[in-house]
Design an enzyme around this catalytic site. Structure first.
Site, mmCIF file in Angstrom:
data_model
loop_
_atom_site.group_PDB
_atom_site.id
_atom_site.type_symbol
_atom_site.label_atom_id
_atom_site.label_comp_id
_atom_site.label_asym_id
_atom_site.label_seq_id
_atom_site.Cartn_x
_atom_site.Cartn_y
_atom_site.Cartn_z
ATOM 1 N N ASP A 1 0.708 -1.283 0.059
ATOM 2 C CA ASP A 1 0.016 -0.106 0.000
ATOM 3 C C ASP A 1 0.985 1.168 -0.201
ATOM 4 O O ASP A 1 1.472 1.489 1.020
ATOM 5 C CB ASP A 1 -0.767 -0.016 1.214
ATOM 6 C CG ASP A 1 -1.809 1.197 1.334
ATOM 7 O OD1 ASP A 1 -1.943 2.026 0.434
ATOM 8 O OD2 ASP A 1 -2.614 1.386 2.317
ATOM 9 N N SER B 1 0.981 13.430 -15.650
ATOM 10 C CA SER B 1 -0.290 13.525 -16.295
ATOM 11 C C SER B 1 -0.215 14.902 -16.997
ATOM 12 O O SER B 1 0.389 15.834 -16.669
ATOM 13 C CB SER B 1 -1.515 13.489 -15.290
ATOM 14 O OG SER B 1 -2.763 13.729 -16.078
ATOM 15 N N THR C 1 -7.549 2.937 -19.544
ATOM 16 C CA THR C 1 -7.173 2.187 -18.312
ATOM 17 C C THR C 1 -8.527 2.273 -17.448
ATOM 18 O O THR C 1 -9.460 2.831 -17.790
ATOM 19 C CB THR C 1 -6.010 2.420 -17.488
ATOM 20 O OG1 THR C 1 -6.039 3.824 -17.055
ATOM 21 C CG2 THR C 1 -4.726 2.772 -18.702
ATOM 22 N N TYR D 1 -6.097 15.783 -7.662
ATOM 23 C CA TYR D 1 -5.387 15.032 -8.503
ATOM 24 C C TYR D 1 -4.392 16.214 -9.315
ATOM 25 O O TYR D 1 -3.232 15.916 -9.694
ATOM 26 C CB TYR D 1 -6.269 14.373 -9.646
ATOM 27 C CG TYR D 1 -5.723 13.473 -10.728
ATOM 28 C CD1 TYR D 1 -4.937 12.344 -10.329
ATOM 29 C CD2 TYR D 1 -5.345 13.921 -12.086
ATOM 30 C CE1 TYR D 1 -4.425 11.521 -11.195
ATOM 31 C CE2 TYR D 1 -4.796 13.120 -13.046
ATOM 32 C CZ TYR D 1 -4.279 11.717 -12.586
ATOM 33 O OH TYR D 1 -3.567 11.017 -13.444
#
Length: 288
Positions: free
Chosen positions: A95, A173, A221, A186
């Site tokens: 994790d 990204s 994805t 994000y």
């Protein structure tokens, strides 16, 4: 087109021409450019699915020894089965919100392989929400997984990469380059990845370690679905991709993993502190 850009595209083209021919070396102006990662150890997070899984399969094809880290034990096993290499990859369920899990996974990798050549920070989550709807728990979870885990792994990896003159490739990204609504946490995390990449590149450059990142656009994805997007909304997102990307389509994991392998290879030996957009030109548009 600038001379530097032309040179980059020429090298990238030769990389893939050689790979298609299953060649391990190419001559360019008298220099030998290695395409294989034989005896190189590559540590990949986010390897249980998506871009990370494809990246693992590609590195295996190029001869790397792999340490694969992910949340899903089943997903890691599936990825390991896709990796056609002589030595079975080391799979490590972890994790990445857990500092202890990260430390343990890294230590087990060094204990097994005794070295590290490439770190690929590929793990990431997407929490949907605006500043009005994203709570601090969601923010912390996003930052822990997308940024803090990368920072910790760069810290742990630095001494080993200095020994091998290795490199780091982070997966960022288009959201690190452009801001999009309803993705506040994000967006912030990926902007942080871009700054982390450039800062590490400057810190370790004189010690022979390169650090770059790739900035994908919409890639097919399960990232968005895991972030809470339902099937109908996901289909709408993919449909919008035909207009929001200059190439008129969404991307696939192989197109991103190809860029990662290139940046980790000797063909990119003079490339560091770069944010490589692998987004079909989306960063140059202004989509909503």
């Amino acid at each position: 087109m600038s001379a530097a850009r032309k040179q980059y595209l020429s090298l990238y083209h030769k990389f893939w021409m050689c790979r298609r021919l299953n060649s391990t070396k190419c001559d360019t102006n008298g220099s030998k450019l290695k395409l294989d990662f034989k005896d190189k150890v590559v540590f990949i997070t986010g390897a249980s699915s998506g871009i990370g899984a494809q990246t693992a399969a590609d590195f295996a094809q190029l001869g790397a020894k792999l340490a694969l880290v992910g949340r899903s034990k089943e997903g890691l096993e599936k990825t390991a089965q896709r990796c056609k290499s002589k030595e079975k990859p080391l799979t490590l369920q972890a994790d990445l919100q857990s500092e202890c899990d990260i430390q343990t996974a890294f230590e087990e990798t060094i204990q097994k392989y005794k070295r590290l050549d490439v770190l690929v920070n590929g793990a990431g989550i997407m929490e949907m929400g605006s500043i009005e709807s994203t709570n601090l728990e969601q923010y912390d979870r996003t930052m822990q997984t997308n940024l803090r885990s990368m920072y910790q792994l760069c810290m742990l990896a630095a001494p080993e990469l200095i020994k091998t003159k290795g490199c780091i490739v982070n997966i960022s990204s288009v959201c690190g380059v452009r801001s999009f609504s309803n993705l506040v946490a994000y967006n912030i995390s990926k902007s942080g990845v871009d700054q982390l990449t450039k800062s590490v590149a400057l810190d370790l450059g004189l010690k022979g370690v390169r650090c770059n990142c790739v900035n994908p656009g919409t890639i097919v994805t399960n990232l968005q679905k895991r972030g809470g997007m339902d099937e109908e909304a996901y289909k709408a997102l993919l449909e919008r991709g035909k207009q929001s990307h200059a190439l008129g389509r969404n991307g696939n994991p192989t197109e991103v993993s190809s860029a990662i392998c290139f940046l980790a290879s000797e063909m990119a030996s003079f490339i560091t502190a770069v944010q490589l957009s692998v987004d079909g030109g989306r960063h140059a548009l202004c989509p909503r």
